[in-house]
Motif scaffolding. Structure first.
Motif, PDB file in Angstrom:
ATOM      1  N   PHE A  34      35.664  45.707 -37.830  1.00 34.61           N
ATOM      2  CA  PHE A  34      35.781  47.093 -38.265  1.00 34.61           C
ATOM      3  C   PHE A  34      34.529  47.882 -37.895  1.00 34.61           C
ATOM      4  O   PHE A  34      34.601  48.988 -37.356  1.00 34.61           O
ATOM      5  CB  PHE A  34      36.030  47.124 -39.779  1.00 34.61           C
ATOM      6  CG  PHE A  34      36.320  48.473 -40.331  1.00 34.61           C
ATOM      7  CD1 PHE A  34      37.392  49.210 -39.884  1.00 34.61           C
ATOM      8  CD2 PHE A  34      35.511  49.012 -41.319  1.00 34.61           C
ATOM      9  CE1 PHE A  34      37.669  50.456 -40.408  1.00 34.61           C
ATOM     10  CE2 PHE A  34      35.771  50.254 -41.849  1.00 34.61           C
ATOM     11  CZ  PHE A  34      36.853  50.982 -41.389  1.00 34.61           C
ATOM     12  N   PHE A  35      33.364  47.320 -38.159  1.00 42.40           N
ATOM     13  CA  PHE A  35      32.112  47.992 -37.847  1.00 42.40           C
ATOM     14  C   PHE A  35      31.936  48.156 -36.337  1.00 42.40           C
ATOM     15  O   PHE A  35      31.529  49.222 -35.860  1.00 42.40           O
ATOM     16  CB  PHE A  35      30.938  47.216 -38.436  1.00 42.40           C
ATOM     17  CG  PHE A  35      29.619  47.855 -38.175  1.00 42.40           C
ATOM     18  CD1 PHE A  35      29.264  49.025 -38.822  1.00 42.40           C
ATOM     19  CD2 PHE A  35      28.739  47.299 -37.274  1.00 42.40           C
ATOM     20  CE1 PHE A  35      28.044  49.632 -38.573  1.00 42.40           C
ATOM     21  CE2 PHE A  35      27.520  47.888 -37.017  1.00 42.40           C
ATOM     22  CZ  PHE A  35      27.172  49.061 -37.670  1.00 42.40           C
ATOM     23  N   ILE A  36      32.247  47.136 -35.572  1.00 45.03           N
ATOM     24  CA  ILE A  36      32.116  47.217 -34.113  1.00 45.03           C
ATOM     25  C   ILE A  36      33.061  48.274 -33.545  1.00 45.03           C
ATOM     26  O   ILE A  36      32.719  48.996 -32.614  1.00 45.03           O
ATOM     27  CB  ILE A  36      32.357  45.838 -33.468  1.00 45.03           C
ATOM     28  CG1 ILE A  36      31.211  44.898 -33.833  1.00 45.03           C
ATOM     29  CG2 ILE A  36      32.472  45.937 -31.959  1.00 45.03           C
ATOM     30  CD1 ILE A  36      31.448  43.459 -33.435  1.00 45.03           C
ATOM     31  N   GLN A  37      34.245  48.375 -34.111  1.00 41.41           N
ATOM     32  CA  GLN A  37      35.179  49.403 -33.653  1.00 41.41           C
ATOM     33  C   GLN A  37      34.650  50.800 -33.925  1.00 41.41           C
ATOM     34  O   GLN A  37      34.767  51.688 -33.081  1.00 41.41           O
ATOM     35  CB  GLN A  37      36.528  49.235 -34.332  1.00 41.41           C
ATOM     36  CG  GLN A  37      37.373  48.168 -33.731  1.00 41.41           C
ATOM     37  CD  GLN A  37      38.738  48.144 -34.370  1.00 41.41           C
ATOM     38  OE1 GLN A  37      38.886  48.415 -35.560  1.00 41.41           O
ATOM     39  NE2 GLN A  37      39.733  47.815 -33.584  1.00 41.41           N
ATOM     40  N   LEU A  79      34.862  58.105 -21.500  1.00 42.02           N
ATOM     41  CA  LEU A  79      36.086  58.507 -22.202  1.00 42.02           C
ATOM     42  C   LEU A  79      37.284  57.663 -21.801  1.00 42.02           C
ATOM     43  O   LEU A  79      38.121  57.318 -22.625  1.00 42.02           O
ATOM     44  CB  LEU A  79      36.382  59.982 -21.942  1.00 42.02           C
ATOM     45  CG  LEU A  79      35.581  60.986 -22.757  1.00 42.02           C
ATOM     46  CD1 LEU A  79      35.834  62.392 -22.260  1.00 42.02           C
ATOM     47  CD2 LEU A  79      35.923  60.883 -24.225  1.00 42.02           C
ATOM     48  N   SER A  80      37.364  57.302 -20.541  1.00 48.22           N
ATOM     49  CA  SER A  80      38.515  56.519 -20.093  1.00 48.22           C
ATOM     50  C   SER A  80      38.400  55.043 -20.486  1.00 48.22           C
ATOM     51  O   SER A  80      39.406  54.341 -20.540  1.00 48.22           O
ATOM     52  CB  SER A  80      38.689  56.650 -18.580  1.00 48.22           C
ATOM     53  OG  SER A  80      37.576  56.085 -17.914  1.00 48.22           O
ATOM     54  N   LEU A  81      37.197  54.562 -20.780  1.00 46.69           N
ATOM     55  CA  LEU A  81      37.018  53.161 -21.168  1.00 46.69           C
ATOM     56  C   LEU A  81      37.251  52.900 -22.651  1.00 46.69           C
ATOM     57  O   LEU A  81      37.275  51.749 -23.082  1.00 46.69           O
ATOM     58  CB  LEU A  81      35.610  52.688 -20.817  1.00 46.69           C
ATOM     59  CG  LEU A  81      35.338  52.394 -19.359  1.00 46.69           C
ATOM     60  CD1 LEU A  81      33.877  52.046 -19.164  1.00 46.69           C
ATOM     61  CD2 LEU A  81      36.210  51.271 -18.870  1.00 46.69           C
ATOM     62  N   LYS A  82      37.446  53.931 -23.449  1.00 48.25           N
ATOM     63  CA  LYS A  82      37.568  53.774 -24.902  1.00 48.25           C
ATOM     64  C   LYS A  82      38.672  52.798 -25.288  1.00 48.25           C
ATOM     65  O   LYS A  82      38.469  51.878 -26.059  1.00 48.25           O
ATOM     66  CB  LYS A  82      37.806  55.116 -25.573  1.00 48.25           C
ATOM     67  CG  LYS A  82      37.952  55.004 -27.070  1.00 48.25           C
ATOM     68  CD  LYS A  82      38.432  56.315 -27.644  1.00 48.25           C
ATOM     69  CE  LYS A  82      38.823  56.168 -29.081  1.00 48.25           C
ATOM     70  NZ  LYS A  82      39.995  55.364 -29.314  1.00 48.25           N
ATOM     71  N   SER A  83      39.860  52.978 -24.751  1.00 43.60           N
ATOM     72  CA  SER A  83      40.971  52.105 -25.134  1.00 43.60           C
ATOM     73  C   SER A  83      40.758  50.668 -24.661  1.00 43.60           C
ATOM     74  O   SER A  83      41.126  49.719 -25.358  1.00 43.60           O
ATOM     75  CB  SER A  83      42.279  52.655 -24.585  1.00 43.60           C
ATOM     76  OG  SER A  83      42.218  52.720 -23.175  1.00 43.60           O
ATOM     77  N   THR A  84      40.143  50.491 -23.513  1.00 44.28           N
ATOM     78  CA  THR A  84      39.865  49.147 -23.007  1.00 44.28           C
ATOM     79  C   THR A  84      38.872  48.429 -23.910  1.00 44.28           C
ATOM     80  O   THR A  84      39.054  47.253 -24.233  1.00 44.28           O
ATOM     81  CB  THR A  84      39.301  49.222 -21.575  1.00 44.28           C
ATOM     82  OG1 THR A  84      40.194  49.976 -20.777  1.00 44.28           O
ATOM     83  CG2 THR A  84      39.106  47.854 -20.981  1.00 44.28           C
ATOM     84  N   VAL A  85      37.852  49.131 -24.324  1.00 39.59           N
ATOM     85  CA  VAL A  85      36.839  48.517 -25.193  1.00 39.59           C
ATOM     86  C   VAL A  85      37.439  48.163 -26.552  1.00 39.59           C
ATOM     87  O   VAL A  85      37.171  47.090 -27.093  1.00 39.59           O
ATOM     88  CB  VAL A  85      35.627  49.462 -25.348  1.00 39.59           C
ATOM     89  CG1 VAL A  85      34.664  48.952 -26.395  1.00 39.59           C
ATOM     90  CG2 VAL A  85      34.925  49.621 -24.024  1.00 39.59           C
ATOM     91  N   GLN A  86      38.274  49.044 -27.094  1.00 46.70           N
ATOM     92  CA  GLN A  86      38.916  48.758 -28.377  1.00 46.70           C
ATOM     93  C   GLN A  86      39.759  47.482 -28.291  1.00 46.70           C
ATOM     94  O   GLN A  86      39.769  46.665 -29.202  1.00 46.70           O
ATOM     95  CB  GLN A  86      39.799  49.930 -28.821  1.00 46.70           C
ATOM     96  CG  GLN A  86      39.028  51.165 -29.192  1.00 46.70           C
ATOM     97  CD  GLN A  86      38.301  51.008 -30.493  1.00 46.70           C
ATOM     98  OE1 GLN A  86      37.234  50.429 -30.537  1.00 46.70           O
ATOM     99  NE2 GLN A  86      38.864  51.520 -31.545  1.00 46.70           N
ATOM    100  N   SER A  87      40.478  47.304 -27.207  1.00 45.30           N
ATOM    101  CA  SER A  87      41.294  46.096 -27.033  1.00 45.30           C
ATOM    102  C   SER A  87      40.430  44.854 -26.865  1.00 45.30           C
ATOM    103  O   SER A  87      40.751  43.785 -27.398  1.00 45.30           O
ATOM    104  CB  SER A  87      42.188  46.247 -25.803  1.00 45.30           C
ATOM    105  OG  SER A  87      42.999  47.373 -25.933  1.00 45.30           O
ATOM    106  N   MET A  88      39.345  44.982 -26.139  1.00 46.00           N
ATOM    107  CA  MET A  88      38.463  43.839 -25.907  1.00 46.00           C
ATOM    108  C   MET A  88      37.794  43.369 -27.193  1.00 46.00           C
ATOM    109  O   MET A  88      37.520  42.183 -27.347  1.00 46.00           O
ATOM    110  CB  MET A  88      37.391  44.188 -24.855  1.00 46.00           C
ATOM    111  CG  MET A  88      37.934  44.330 -23.455  1.00 46.00           C
ATOM    112  SD  MET A  88      38.728  42.832 -22.865  1.00 46.00           S
ATOM    113  CE  MET A  88      37.341  41.752 -22.705  1.00 46.00           C
TER     114      MET A  88
END
Length: 100
Positions: A34-37, A79-88
């Protein structure tokens, strides 16, 4: 958002209920994820968005062109990497995938 995050972490940390140590480990892992997100949202969404909106409001005609040539693509990339990082974050924090 920060207040809600702080409150959720406080509730998870109380541990007044009697549960097993495995449940405590899962709660700890949940709190870390949660904190990392939240941190990743700030880095990959809030920060670039504020920069992008700031560049729209500030007169950048006096700035060197190389500065804008580097800054704008970096903002778009973050901005475009946000969803990728959240999944990782979910994949890398899962103990089954960490062993692999």
């Amino acid at each position: 958002m920060v207040v809600m995050m702080h409150y959720a972490r406080k509730v998870i940390r109380r541990r007044e209920h009697v549960v097993s140590s495995r449940t405590h480990k899962v709660e700890d892992r949940l709190a870390k994820v949660f904190f990392i997100q939240i941190v990743s949202v700030i880095i990959f969404y809030c920060f670039p968005l504020v920069l992008l909106l700031g560049l729209m409001l500030i007169d950048t005609s006096a700035w060197p062109t190389w500065t804008l040539a580097i800054l704008r693509p970096m903002i778009m990339m973050l901005l475009s990497l946000k969803s990728t990082v959240q999944s990782m974050i979910f994949l890398l924090k899962n103990p089954q995938y960490t062993k692999v």
